[in-house]
Enzyme design. Structure first.
Site, PDB file in Angstrom:
ATOM      1  N   ASP A 129       0.820  -1.203   0.000  1.00 33.54           N
ATOM      2  CA  ASP A 129       0.000   0.000   0.000  1.00 33.54           C
ATOM      3  C   ASP A 129       0.859   1.259   0.000  1.00 33.54           C
ATOM      4  O   ASP A 129       1.447   1.622   1.012  1.00 33.54           O
ATOM      5  CB  ASP A 129      -0.912  -0.038   1.228  1.00 33.54           C
ATOM      6  CG  ASP A 129      -1.899   1.121   1.274  1.00 33.54           C
ATOM      7  OD1 ASP A 129      -1.825   2.004   0.399  1.00 33.54           O
ATOM      8  OD2 ASP A 129      -2.734   1.139   2.195  1.00 33.54           O
TER       9      ASP A 129
ATOM     10  N   HIS B 286       0.717   7.286   4.625  1.00 34.48           N
ATOM     11  CA  HIS B 286       1.695   6.597   5.453  1.00 34.48           C
ATOM     12  C   HIS B 286       3.126   7.130   5.258  1.00 34.48           C
ATOM     13  O   HIS B 286       4.064   6.563   5.801  1.00 34.48           O
ATOM     14  CB  HIS B 286       1.653   5.100   5.161  1.00 34.48           C
ATOM     15  CG  HIS B 286       0.272   4.530   5.270  1.00 34.48           C
ATOM     16  ND1 HIS B 286      -0.405   4.444   6.459  1.00 34.48           N
ATOM     17  CD2 HIS B 286      -0.574   4.047   4.323  1.00 34.48           C
ATOM     18  CE1 HIS B 286      -1.605   3.913   6.249  1.00 34.48           C
ATOM     19  NE2 HIS B 286      -1.735   3.669   4.970  1.00 34.48           N
TER      20      HIS B 286
ATOM     21  N   GLY C 220      -2.911  -0.139   8.894  1.00 34.37           N
ATOM     22  CA  GLY C 220      -3.661  -1.053   9.740  1.00 34.37           C
ATOM     23  C   GLY C 220      -3.210  -2.495   9.567  1.00 34.37           C
ATOM     24  O   GLY C 220      -3.084  -3.248  10.542  1.00 34.37           O
TER      25      GLY C 220
ATOM     26  N   ILE D 248       0.591   7.772   9.516  1.00 37.32           N
ATOM     27  CA  ILE D 248       0.242   6.675  10.416  1.00 37.32           C
ATOM     28  C   ILE D 248       0.741   5.350   9.854  1.00 37.32           C
ATOM     29  O   ILE D 248       1.002   5.208   8.658  1.00 37.32           O
ATOM     30  CB  ILE D 248      -1.276   6.595  10.650  1.00 37.32           C
ATOM     31  CG1 ILE D 248      -2.017   6.336   9.324  1.00 37.32           C
ATOM     32  CG2 ILE D 248      -1.778   7.851  11.332  1.00 37.32           C
ATOM     33  CD1 ILE D 248      -3.502   6.092   9.490  1.00 37.32           C
TER      34      ILE D 248
END
Length: 289
Positions: A192, A197, A215, A212
């Site tokens: 991803d 990110h 997940g 961040i």
């Protein structure tokens, strides 16, 4: 109509071929923080080709890493689904492992919309993927829950009610997983490439203080912690692993995982101690051998 449940559920599966090498496996593990203790034989088994093993959550990225060539930002292209990507969230993830994932190999991956649930203010799209080897033997099955805010109210089933309960006793094990400040930058090379990110300005525009951690990186970090800390370092003992994503982690923070064991079932709760124990993964369970 942004969501047409009939069109979504009746669409033929999308099929693609995926291939990976040992380098993809090693890069994935590095993106989970493996190898920081570079002289530890247990850590080297995740990041060095000698005695290399494969974490089952590698299934989340198999065929999407460096061996696939150029990696593009993730998107949503599903039959019967026409939704602004800014309105969707990765709400939950499950994985069932049918056979050990080979260090290098290929698979045929079939994707279909398995269900669409009406939560009132949101819709949940369940995207199922099944991977088989060259002989047609199943390798793994995954189910991703995609929450689409503002897309509910179409009169469908609300889906199953899964209680978020942990045993009313002290956890049998507490596992601590520090993350590195560069970890999201490494993990994104496995799949991803969303700038959320990596790009501080993009992250701030999306409502975060800074980029961040993915997940699915948190998902893999917790799986590795359980394999190392509970399953004697043997990833083939994982049969299934399901979670809901409850909160974000900033690279450099810590993930603490409480483990309750009941036979072959592990109940898990992952939190972030730097933010007063904010939940990271909830409704989490792992079936083990």
């Amino acid at each position: 109509m942004p969501i047409d449940p009939n069109a979504a559920l009746s669409a033929a599966p999308a099929v693609r071929e995926a291939a990976w090498t040992e380098r993809d496996v090693i890069l994935y593990h590095l993106g989970l923080g493996a190898g920081v203790a570079s002289l530890d034989p247990g850590e080297l088994r995740w990041v060095y080709e000698k005695d290399l093993q494969v974490l089952p959550t590698f299934a989340m990225v198999a065929g999407q890493g460096i061996s696939a060539g150029t990696v593009t930002p993730a998107g949503l292209n599903l039959p019967g689904i026409d939704i602004d990507l800014r309105r969707i969230l990765h709400g939950g993830q499950s994985l069932t492992v049918h056979a050990p994932i080979p260090l290098a190999g290929s698979a045929t991956i079939s994707s279909r919309i398995a269900d669409v649930w009406d939560k009132g203010k949101a819709a949940v799209i369940v995207l199922e993927q099944t991977a088989t080897d060259a002989d047609g033997n199943p390798l793994w099955t995954t189910a991703m829950q995609i929450w689409a805010r503002g897309e509910g109210g179409f009169g469908g089933s609300p889906g199953p009610d899964v209680p978020n309960a942990v045993p009313e006793r002290e956890a049998d094990k507490m596992l601590v997983s520090p993350t590195g400040t560069q970890q999201a930058l490494v993990y994104r090379l496995s799949a991803d490439m969303n700038p959320l990110h990596a790009d501080p300005e993009f992250a701030k525009a999306a409502g975060f203080d800074k980029p961040i951690l993915h997940g699915l990186a948190s998902y893999g970090v917790v799986c590795k912690a359980v394999v190392d800390g509970v399953l004697d370092g043997d990833p083939t003992r994982v049969r299934s692993f399901s979670v809901r994503f409850a909160g974000s982690v900033y690279p450099g923070e810590t993930i603490e995982t409480a483990v309750w064991r009941d036979g072959d079932t592990l109940t898990l709760l992952a939190t972030c101690p730097e933010r007063d124990g904010q939940p990271v993964l909830t409704h989490a369970a792992m079936e083990v051998r």
